[in-house]
Design an enzyme around this catalytic site. Structure first.
Site, PDB file in Angstrom:
ATOM      1  N   THR A  70       0.933  -1.257  -0.039  1.00  0.00           N
ATOM      2  CA  THR A  70       0.007   0.010  -0.084  1.00  0.00           C
ATOM      3  C   THR A  70       1.044   1.279   0.153  1.00  0.00           C
ATOM      4  OG1 THR A  70      -1.650  -0.995   1.184  1.00  0.00           O
ATOM      5  CG2 THR A  70      -2.010   1.198   1.304  1.00  0.00           C
ATOM      6  N   ASN A 147      -4.894  -9.263  -8.165  1.00  0.00           N
ATOM      7  CA  ASN A 147      -5.008 -10.071  -6.744  1.00  0.00           C
ATOM      8  C   ASN A 147      -6.166 -11.030  -6.902  1.00  0.00           C
ATOM      9  OD1 ASN A 147      -5.691  -7.367  -7.072  1.00  0.00           O
ATOM     10  ND2 ASN A 147      -6.562  -7.456  -4.739  1.00  0.00           N
ATOM     11  N   CYS A 321      -8.813  -7.876   1.129  1.00  0.00           N
ATOM     12  CA  CYS A 321      -8.402  -6.370   1.419  1.00  0.00           C
ATOM     13  C   CYS A 321      -9.554  -5.622   1.371  1.00  0.00           C
ATOM     14  CB  CYS A 321      -7.305  -5.803   0.538  1.00  0.00           C
ATOM     15  SG  CYS A 321      -6.076  -6.826   0.410  1.00  0.00           S
TER      16      CYS A 321
HETATM   17  N1  PLP Z   1      -1.542  -4.322  -4.092  1.00  0.00           N
HETATM   18  C1  PLP Z   1      -2.002  -5.835  -4.455  1.00  0.00           C
HETATM   19  C2  PLP Z   1      -2.037  -6.281  -5.793  1.00  0.00           C
HETATM   20  C3  PLP Z   1      -2.479  -6.512  -3.317  1.00  0.00           C
HETATM   21  O1  PLP Z   1      -2.877  -7.884  -3.474  1.00  0.00           O
HETATM   22  C4  PLP Z   1      -2.172  -5.799  -2.200  1.00  0.00           C
HETATM   23  C5  PLP Z   1      -2.868  -6.730  -0.865  1.00  0.00           C
HETATM   24  O2  PLP Z   1      -3.641  -7.555  -0.918  1.00  0.00           O
HETATM   25  C6  PLP Z   1      -1.664  -4.754  -1.972  1.00  0.00           C
HETATM   26  C7  PLP Z   1      -1.294  -3.917  -3.157  1.00  0.00           C
HETATM   27  C8  PLP Z   1      -1.325  -4.207  -0.395  1.00  0.00           C
HETATM   28  O3  PLP Z   1      -0.263  -4.603   0.026  1.00  0.00           O
HETATM   29  P1  PLP Z   1      -0.066  -4.397   1.589  1.00  0.00           P
HETATM   30  O4  PLP Z   1      -1.069  -5.429   2.308  1.00  0.00           O
HETATM   31  O5  PLP Z   1       1.475  -5.029   1.763  1.00  0.00           O
HETATM   32  O6  PLP Z   1      -0.047  -3.167   1.992  1.00  0.00           O
END
Ligand code: PLP
Length: 377
Positions: A70, A147, A321
């Site tokens: 993020t 994702n 998420c």
């Molecule tokens: N980008 C993608 C494609 C993700 O799948 C995720 C988490 O699921 C993130 C960003 C965010 O990552 P983090 O959990 O390390 O903040």
């Protein structure tokens, strides 16, 4: 427990934990210090930087440690936009919220944003990216793999188009890193986000690859760590753990992904052949090795997840998420699923340890549960 939610997070590899422990114990020194335990921590941070750089053909000084995906996504998009004083950003409708919300925030401040639609398989064509480049376009941000539906994007082709037009290219590789080979130089990637907890590393750490000289504005000002761009005492244990996880994952990438693809395809074919009214979401071939995303028409995905949980199976309805929101996943909507089909969607993300026996058990639970859910409607 049968854990099939590795796209949400992964169990940490035991050797990653072993590698991290000393830095939360005797080797607790602050890398900025000048005495032995501090310098030994600094040395390990720099070693980790070099290890990670080698996995993507980058220079060590092009790896900036962050708190995860993020933060890396926010940093890339906000800082590029800041440095080119607004302008125009091209992204896709199926990015993670870390990108989409950041673009939304910038839009409110006057930045123009184009969000490209994927095709029905979740693919963003390089051609559609090229068609939307304008004179004021300063950034293209398209994820390396999605994702939710697992579609792998043509980042090499998108990078070529970006380079041809002199536009910066950022890719969110949080799901793709260690699952597909990525060469930032060959693919013309200027910025790339990665997170440790998706690759059997610890939570709260990741990195942003920034091509040398591409960004000059600090994300966080302070003591000058991370070449002055992201100050704050380094998360030494986390960084060491991230590098160890990356090394393990790259060392056995071919064998691991081959195993996963075999199990993934076995599970997909059993579900599609043995449960009526199901559809596979995402691309059949350009697909992450561990992703199985299926819509069970006329069955409620959230209820299905609850029933699976009672049977010891962890999976996810849409993206974990964003599971706090009751709305249908933006990715499923963007690939053209009707709301009621989208609501019957479950994502399973396996790992190299997933066995045929586990899949057989999950499929038998699915058959039972889907039948119950369809009959109570
Ligand atoms: N980008 C993608 C494609 C993700 O799948 C995720 C988490 O699921 C993130 C960003 C965010 O990552 P983090 O959990 O390390 O903040």
């Amino acid at each position: 427990m049968i854990y099939m939610d590795n796209a949400a997070t992964t169990r940490m590899h035991p050797s990653v934990l072993q590698e991290m422990l000393p830095f939360m114990n005797d080797r607790f020194g602050n890398p900025s210090g000048k005495y032995v335990i501090a310098q030994s921590a600094k040395h390990r941070v720099e070693e980790a930087r070099a290890t990670i750089a080698a996995t993507i053909n980058a220079l060590p000084e092009e790896i900036y440690f962050t708190s995860g995906g993020t933060e890396s996504d926010n940093w890339a998009v906000k800082m590029v936009s800041d440095e080119c004083r607004g302008g125009h950003i091209i992204t896709s409708k199926i990015e993670h919220k870390a990108i989409l919300e950041t673009c939304g925030y910038l839009e409110k401040k006057g930045v123009n944003v184009t969000r490209i639609s994927p095709d029905k398989d979740g693919l963003i064509s390089a051609e559609s990216v090229g068609r939307n480049i304008r004179r004021d376009t300063c950034l293209i941000s398209v994820m390396a793999a999605n994702n939710e539906v697992g579609t792998i994007q043509p980042i090499k082709e998108i990078g070529e188009i970006a380079a041809k037009h002199g536009v910066m290219f950022h890719t969110d590789a949080v799901q793709a890193y260690t699952n597909i080979p990525i060469d930032v130089k060959r693919y013309n990637i200027n910025l790339m986000s990665v997170s440790a907890h998706k690759i059997c590393g610890p939570k709260g750490v990741g990195f942003l690859y920034i091509e040398k000289g591409m960004l000059k504005t600090p994300l966080i000002s302070g003591g000058g760590q991370e070449l002055g761009l992201r100050s704050g005492t380094e998360n030494v244990a986390g960084i060491v753990g991230l590098a160890k996880a990356a090394q393990i994952a790259y060392d056995n990438m071919a064998v691991r992904t081959m195993k996963e693809v075999k199990m993934r395809d076995y599970m997909i074919s059993r579900i599609l052949n043995e449960i009526e009214d199901t559809r596979l979401n995402g691309h059949t071939k350009e697909r992450l090795p561990n992703n199985i995303n299926v819509s069970f028409i006329d069955a409620n995905g959230a209820k299905l997840i609850y029933m699976l949980d009672k049977q010891g199976i962890c999976a996810s309805a849409g993206s974990a998420c964003s599971s706090a929101s009751a709305t249908v996943s933006h990715v499923l909507t963007a690939i053209g699923l009707e709301d009621d089909v989208a609501r019957g969607t479950v994502r399973f993300s396996i790992n190299e340890k997933t066995t045929k026996r586990e899949i057989d058990y999950v499929v038998s639970c699915l058959k039972q549960n889907v039948n119950i859910l369809r009959n109570v409607k």
